[in-house]
Scaffold this active site. Structure first.
Site, PDB file in Angstrom:
ATOM      1  N   SER A  41      55.031  67.267  33.294  1.00 12.52           N
ATOM      2  CA  SER A  41      53.745  66.987  32.656  1.00 12.52           C
ATOM      3  C   SER A  41      53.017  68.262  32.241  1.00 12.52           C
ATOM      4  O   SER A  41      52.086  68.206  31.431  1.00 12.52           O
ATOM      5  CB  SER A  41      52.847  66.188  33.614  1.00 12.52           C
ATOM      6  OG  SER A  41      53.381  64.906  33.871  1.00 12.52           O
ATOM      7  N   CYS A 158      45.092  54.008  54.203  1.00 15.04           N
ATOM      8  CA  CYS A 158      44.166  53.064  53.578  1.00 15.04           C
ATOM      9  C   CYS A 158      44.036  51.763  54.369  1.00 15.04           C
ATOM     10  O   CYS A 158      42.970  51.142  54.369  1.00 15.04           O
ATOM     11  CB  CYS A 158      44.597  52.771  52.149  1.00 15.04           C
ATOM     12  SG  CYS A 158      46.314  52.236  51.974  1.00 15.04           S
ATOM     13  N   HIS A 251      42.585  45.683  50.689  1.00 18.58           N
ATOM     14  CA  HIS A 251      43.371  45.401  51.894  1.00 18.58           C
ATOM     15  C   HIS A 251      42.508  44.568  52.842  1.00 18.58           C
ATOM     16  O   HIS A 251      41.399  44.964  53.208  1.00 18.58           O
ATOM     17  CB  HIS A 251      43.767  46.700  52.599  1.00 18.58           C
ATOM     18  CG  HIS A 251      44.818  47.493  51.878  1.00 18.58           C
ATOM     19  ND1 HIS A 251      45.456  47.052  50.741  1.00 18.58           N
ATOM     20  CD2 HIS A 251      45.346  48.716  52.159  1.00 18.58           C
ATOM     21  CE1 HIS A 251      46.326  47.964  50.345  1.00 18.58           C
ATOM     22  NE2 HIS A 251      46.291  48.982  51.186  1.00 18.58           N
TER      23      HIS A 251
END
Length: 361
Positions: A41, A158, A251
């Site tokens: 990239s 998370c 979640h």
């Protein structure tokens, strides 16, 4: 008005990197001045690098479209033009550890979304409302790394954000046993339904490595600093199951908990309602005003309806009731790519700036 701190995003083309770009657009304290990614990239503008890969519903912010992506492995080149970096690279654990330490040794603070350094003894893993005191170990880490300004701080997994805040508010009652099942969105795997059509109308009862993280990381967050390392807490005993479900973000957790000193339902609700942490005291830009929101409705929180509460930085709880085997059970919900990933890391950076650990070079 003070000049904004210059921020680099290392791993800026992936899903979490894109969230960083989105969240930092018009941030009152921080401005993205560098984006780094893989060599493939590098040399492209950010807009070119994410063409066909932009996963968010909002457009690419205008201020970053023209930034030329740098090679993340060229540490000195990236670090020289930023005050600190967010790191969200997808690499092998050892490579991530080496890369983050290399950035820190240039005198550049690293706020990591990666799991590689979560168990490095002198690196704080922080939920700012819960264990802000762990950032004090940064001084010992700096001595080890041989830098006066650089360091690494990491965000936890998370999945635990959906239930650890609710349990943390009840630590005075000494929770002894916790059973949690998490129902985790596909963005937690860095995917959407276009990338992962197999998830439509499907549930996968396994997420590699997730259950160990969900059981052990809360204990490190509740641990203490002893002899220049963070020692995890010994209780409560936590067991989990982690399941991938066909939702985009959010979640959800179902939780059963027993206590050494069983509270009443009203005591639990009061603790949740009134819980505040250091981010709320400091009025940090990304901090939710109400950290934990309780829903009285029997069918809430719902992932689609409630994941964006407090701009995705709040935690929702519902269905609190006594249980026949454990003392209580409840349902928790958090936004996994906001509170659980990029947003949580931005909040850590705000805390570190407010406490004097991040400054302009």
């Amino acid at each position: 008005m003070a000049a904004k701190l210059k921020v680099g995003i290392v791993g800026g083309t992936g899903m979490v990197g894109q969230r960083f770009v989105q969240l930092l657009d018009q941030h009152p304290w921080f401005q993205v001045t560098a984006i780094a990614a893989s060599a493939g990239s590098a040399g492209k503008t950010y807009e070119e690098a994410v063409q066909g890969r932009w996963k968010l519903s909002s457009s690419i912010p205008e201020d970053v479209k023209g930034i030329v992506v740098q090679d993340a492995s060229k540490v000195e080149e990236v670090a020289q033009n930023v005050d600190f970096i967010f790191c969200a690279v997808e690499m092998k654990k050892n490579d991530i550890q080496a890369l983050e330490e290399a950035y820190a040794k240039t005198g550049t603070p690293v706020i990591s979304n990666n799991s590689a350094h979560r168990w490095t003894p002198d690196i704080p893993m922080v939920i700012p409302e819960i264990n802000p005191g762990h950032i004090e170990i940064i001084e010992a880490q700096r001595k080890r790394l041989g830098t006066s300004t650089g360091f690494i701080a990491v965000k936890p997994n998370c999945s635990i954000q959906s239930y650890v805040p609710a349990l943390n508010a009840l630590l005075d009652f000494n929770p002894t046993t916790v059973v949690a099942s998490t129902y985790q969105a596909i963005s937690g795997a860095g995917k959407n339904f276009t990338d992962w059509p197999e998830m439509l109308d499907n549930v996968i009862p396994y997420i590699g490595g997730e259950e160990e993280k969900s059981e052990q990381e809360p204990l490190r967050i509740w641990g203490s600093i002893v002899n220049n390392e963070i020692v995890k807490a010994s209780a409560p005993l936590i067991t989990t199951q982690c399941i991938r479900v066909p939702v985009t973000d959010g979640h959800l957790a179902t939780v059963f908990v027993s206590f050494e000193k069983k509270p009443s339902k009203d005591e639990i609700l009061s603790r949740w309602l009134n819980f505040k942490g250091r981010p709320q005291e400091l009025e940090l830009p990304s901090a939710p005003k109400q950290f934990i929101t309780y829903f009285e409705e029997e069918n809430r929180p719902q992932t689609k309806l409630d994941r964006d509460i407090e701009r995705g930085m709040g935690v929702s709880v519902g269905r609190l009731r006594e249980d026949s085997l454990y003392d209580f059970k409840f349902v928790g919900l958090s936004h996994n790519t906001l509170r659980g990933a990029a947003g949580g890391a931005v909040l850590i950076a705000e805390l570190l700036k407010a406490e004097g650990y991040i400054q302009a070079k």
